[in-house]
Scaffold this motif. Structure first.
Motif, PDB file in Angstrom:
ATOM      1  N   THR A  45       0.942  -1.171  -0.097  1.00 60.53           N
ATOM      2  CA  THR A  45       0.152   0.039   0.105  1.00 60.53           C
ATOM      3  C   THR A  45       1.041   1.176   0.024  1.00 60.53           C
ATOM      4  N   LEU A  46       1.830   1.240   0.946  1.00 61.08           N
ATOM      5  CA  LEU A  46       2.655   2.456   0.965  1.00 61.08           C
ATOM      6  C   LEU A  46       3.452   2.614  -0.507  1.00 61.08           C
ATOM      7  N   ARG A  47       3.772   1.438  -0.973  1.00 55.68           N
ATOM      8  CA  ARG A  47       4.570   1.499  -2.463  1.00 55.68           C
ATOM      9  C   ARG A  47       3.628   2.036  -3.412  1.00 55.68           C
ATOM     10  N   ILE A  48       2.765   1.697  -3.466  1.00 57.90           N
ATOM     11  CA  ILE A  48       1.677   2.042  -4.451  1.00 57.90           C
ATOM     12  C   ILE A  48       1.311   3.649  -4.279  1.00 57.90           C
ATOM     13  N   ALA A  49       1.204   3.885  -3.040  1.00 55.84           N
ATOM     14  CA  ALA A  49       0.623   5.300  -2.524  1.00 55.84           C
ATOM     15  C   ALA A  49       1.736   6.335  -3.201  1.00 55.84           C
ATOM     16  N   LYS A  50       3.002   6.091  -2.874  1.00 56.81           N
ATOM     17  CA  LYS A  50       4.181   6.967  -3.453  1.00 56.81           C
ATOM     18  C   LYS A  50       4.143   6.921  -4.981  1.00 56.81           C
ATOM     19  N   ARG A  51       3.595   5.805  -5.569  1.00 62.23           N
ATOM     20  CA  ARG A  51       3.810   5.766  -7.221  1.00 62.23           C
ATOM     21  C   ARG A  51       2.701   6.747  -7.730  1.00 62.23           C
ATOM     22  N   LEU A  52       1.336   6.562  -7.023  1.00 62.50           N
ATOM     23  CA  LEU A  52       0.332   7.431  -7.237  1.00 62.50           C
ATOM     24  C   LEU A  52       0.475   8.997  -7.013  1.00 62.50           C
ATOM     25  N   ILE A  53       1.294   9.204  -5.880  1.00 60.41           N
ATOM     26  CA  ILE A  53       1.658  10.582  -5.603  1.00 60.41           C
ATOM     27  C   ILE A  53       2.650  11.195  -6.634  1.00 60.41           C
ATOM     28  N   GLY A  54       3.543  10.562  -6.914  1.00 58.66           N
ATOM     29  CA  GLY A  54       4.525  10.803  -7.946  1.00 58.66           C
ATOM     30  C   GLY A  54       4.124  11.129  -9.424  1.00 58.66           C
ATOM     31  N   SER A  55       2.601  10.661  -9.694  1.00 58.34           N
ATOM     32  CA  SER A  55       2.326  10.706 -10.935  1.00 58.34           C
ATOM     33  C   SER A  55       1.425  12.040 -11.492  1.00 58.34           C
ATOM     34  N   ARG A  56       1.614  12.499 -12.820  1.00 54.17           N
ATOM     35  CA  ARG A  56       1.255  13.782 -12.982  1.00 54.17           C
ATOM     36  C   ARG A  56      -0.515  13.577 -13.286  1.00 54.17           C
ATOM     37  N   SER A  57      -0.837  12.282 -13.478  1.00 57.40           N
ATOM     38  CA  SER A  57      -2.126  12.089 -13.679  1.00 57.40           C
ATOM     39  C   SER A  57      -3.266  11.820 -12.474  1.00 57.40           C
ATOM     40  N   PHE A  58      -2.556  11.494 -11.512  1.00 61.75           N
ATOM     41  CA  PHE A  58      -3.646  11.263 -10.159  1.00 61.75           C
ATOM     42  C   PHE A  58      -3.258  12.001  -9.111  1.00 61.75           C
ATOM     43  N   GLU A  59      -4.286  12.188  -8.276  1.00 66.05           N
ATOM     44  CA  GLU A  59      -4.350  12.900  -7.021  1.00 66.05           C
ATOM     45  C   GLU A  59      -4.861  11.508  -5.843  1.00 66.05           C
ATOM     46  N   LEU A  60      -3.956  11.354  -4.919  1.00 64.14           N
ATOM     47  CA  LEU A  60      -4.289  10.220  -4.228  1.00 64.14           C
ATOM     48  C   LEU A  60      -5.433  10.998  -3.137  1.00 64.14           C
ATOM     49  N   HIS A  61      -6.566  10.540  -3.011  1.00 65.08           N
ATOM     50  CA  HIS A  61      -7.544  10.988  -2.288  1.00 65.08           C
ATOM     51  C   HIS A  61      -7.829  10.259  -1.220  1.00 65.08           C
ATOM     52  N   GLY A  62      -7.865   8.885  -1.297  1.00 67.40           N
ATOM     53  CA  GLY A  62      -8.427   7.980  -0.087  1.00 67.40           C
ATOM     54  C   GLY A  62      -7.901   6.563   0.102  1.00 67.40           C
ATOM     55  N   LEU A  63      -7.979   6.205   1.084  1.00 67.83           N
ATOM     56  CA  LEU A  63      -7.534   4.808   1.328  1.00 67.83           C
ATOM     57  C   LEU A  63      -8.830   3.990   1.681  1.00 67.83           C
ATOM     58  N   ARG A  64      -9.060   2.747   1.092  1.00 74.67           N
ATOM     59  CA  ARG A  64     -10.258   2.012   1.374  1.00 74.67           C
ATOM     60  C   ARG A  64     -10.052   0.358   1.880  1.00 74.67           C
ATOM     61  N   MET A  65     -10.817   0.157   2.590  1.00 74.84           N
ATOM     62  CA  MET A  65     -10.740  -1.173   3.064  1.00 74.84           C
ATOM     63  C   MET A  65     -12.233  -1.982   2.826  1.00 74.84           C
ATOM     64  N   HIS A  66     -12.242  -3.416   2.764  1.00 72.79           N
ATOM     65  CA  HIS A  66     -13.397  -3.890   2.877  1.00 72.79           C
ATOM     66  C   HIS A  66     -13.167  -5.302   3.374  1.00 72.79           C
ATOM     67  N   VAL A  67     -13.195  -5.601   4.857  1.00 72.79           N
ATOM     68  CA  VAL A  67     -12.838  -6.667   5.466  1.00 72.79           C
ATOM     69  C   VAL A  67     -13.577  -7.955   5.582  1.00 72.79           C
ATOM     70  N   GLY A  68     -14.565  -7.914   4.751  1.00 75.55           N
ATOM     71  CA  GLY A  68     -15.403  -9.219   4.672  1.00 75.55           C
ATOM     72  C   GLY A  68     -16.901  -8.843   4.582  1.00 75.55           C
ATOM     73  N   THR A  69     -17.610  -9.889   4.819  1.00 75.71           N
ATOM     74  CA  THR A  69     -19.132  -9.630   4.654  1.00 75.71           C
ATOM     75  C   THR A  69     -20.104 -10.262   5.785  1.00 75.71           C
ATOM     76  N   TYR A  70     -20.934  -9.566   6.147  1.00 76.21           N
ATOM     77  CA  TYR A  70     -21.846  -9.844   7.225  1.00 76.21           C
ATOM     78  C   TYR A  70     -20.942 -10.129   8.512  1.00 76.21           C
ATOM     79  N   ILE A  71     -20.088  -8.693   8.936  1.00 74.62           N
ATOM     80  CA  ILE A  71     -19.360  -9.055   9.973  1.00 74.62           C
ATOM     81  C   ILE A  71     -20.172  -8.589  11.266  1.00 74.62           C
ATOM     82  N   PRO A  72     -20.247  -9.577  12.290  1.00 74.59           N
ATOM     83  CA  PRO A  72     -20.933  -9.166  13.439  1.00 74.59           C
ATOM     84  C   PRO A  72     -20.087  -8.771  14.669  1.00 74.59           C
ATOM     85  N   ASN A  73     -18.757  -8.625  14.323  1.00 73.66           N
ATOM     86  CA  ASN A  73     -17.907  -8.243  15.389  1.00 73.66           C
ATOM     87  C   ASN A  73     -17.392  -6.890  15.240  1.00 73.66           C
TER      88      ASN A  73
END
Length: 264
Positions: free
Chosen positions: A199-227
């Motif tokens: 994640t940190l490596r790809i973040a630095k790659r995107l930040i160094g790009s002229r085309s992209f603005e790193l705006h967010g970090l996303r997770m999705h840790v599963g489905t129907y999580i009761p905990n």
């Protein structure tokens, strides 16, 4: 002095004991099923069935938007800047999508099919987050042109998106899907590994790009999580990553996306 002889436990062969519940810890189906509806928003469901035929999908728009506002309020009571993005794959009836957007929800899509449902409903690209492990090049181009937030899922997608973005002027808001070990087995089949440092490596790659603005970090840790502890661990990991990105690059992450999977 003689040592006391240690008695070995009597061997007992392993036994397979069936669980009385699914592995996801859901209640049995008969306990999850609600009572039969005698009336829906003042209408008799059987009378509607006789009038319109079967199959028939009926929903209460007032209750739907009330549930949305209650769910949102649980977050804004503590974190006023919270926003809810409706997962269009849950139910992509255009009237439901439009009703939730009118109530204030953003949209979260995982395919070009779902993206077009939103656009045909009059929802601007700026109110759509484009997730998912596979996005066609023409879908990426449309999302970039219309100002959608595109969350990257893998290196191949990033490489393709870089080529696509070169054809679209400006800098485009993008995010990174992160996977992490917050449960066992971990939900790590999609996204970039936080544990392995991807994640940190790809973040630095995107930040160094002229085309992209790193705006967010996303997770999705599963489905129907009761905990809820899984969300606590995931949120802490994303915040720690956001702070490290700011420390090492000077870029402040604007959005922490907690994903879905909430028990219902």
């Amino acid at each position: 002095m003689a040592k006391k002889k240690t008695e070995r436990p009597i061997y007992e062969p392993p036994r397979i004991v069936p669980l009385d519940r699914p592995m996801t810890a859901r209640a049995p189906l008969d306990h999850r099923r609600g009572p039969d509806l005698k009336s829906l928003s003042g209408h008799d469901p059987l009378a509607l069935l006789e009038r319109f035929g079967s199959p028939l999908v009926i929903y209460d728009a007032d209750r739907l938007t009330a549930n949305y506002r209650q769910f949102l309020g649980a977050f804004t009571a503590k974190w006023p800047k919270s926003r809810i993005a409706y997962s269009v794959k849950t139910n992509y009836m255009s009237s439901i999508v439009a009703a939730l957007h009118q109530a204030g929800a953003k949209m979260e899509v995982v395919s070009g099919f779902e993206y077009q449902i939103c656009r045909r409903a009059g929802i601007p690209g700026t109110d759509i987050a484009f997730n998912g492990p596979w996005k066609k090049s023409e879908e990426l181009e449309q999302a970039f042109r219309e100002g959608s937030l595109v969350n990257f899922d893998n290196l191949d997608e990033v490489a393709r998106a870089e080529a696509v973005a070169a054809r679209v002027p400006g800098r485009h808001k993008v995010g990174i899907r992160c996977n992490m070990e917050v449960s066992y087995p971990p939900w790590d089949k999609f996204g970039f590994s936080l544990t392995a440092g991807e994640t940190l490596r790809i973040a630095k790659r995107l930040i160094g790009s002229r085309s992209f603005e790193l705006h967010g970090l996303r997770m999705h840790v599963g489905t129907y999580i009761p905990n809820p502890d899984q969300y606590l661990k995931g949120a802490a990991a994303l915040v720690e990553l956001a702070l490290r990105i700011r420390e090492e690059t000077g870029v402040t992450i604007e959005v922490i996306d907690m994903g879905g999977g909430y028990a219902s």
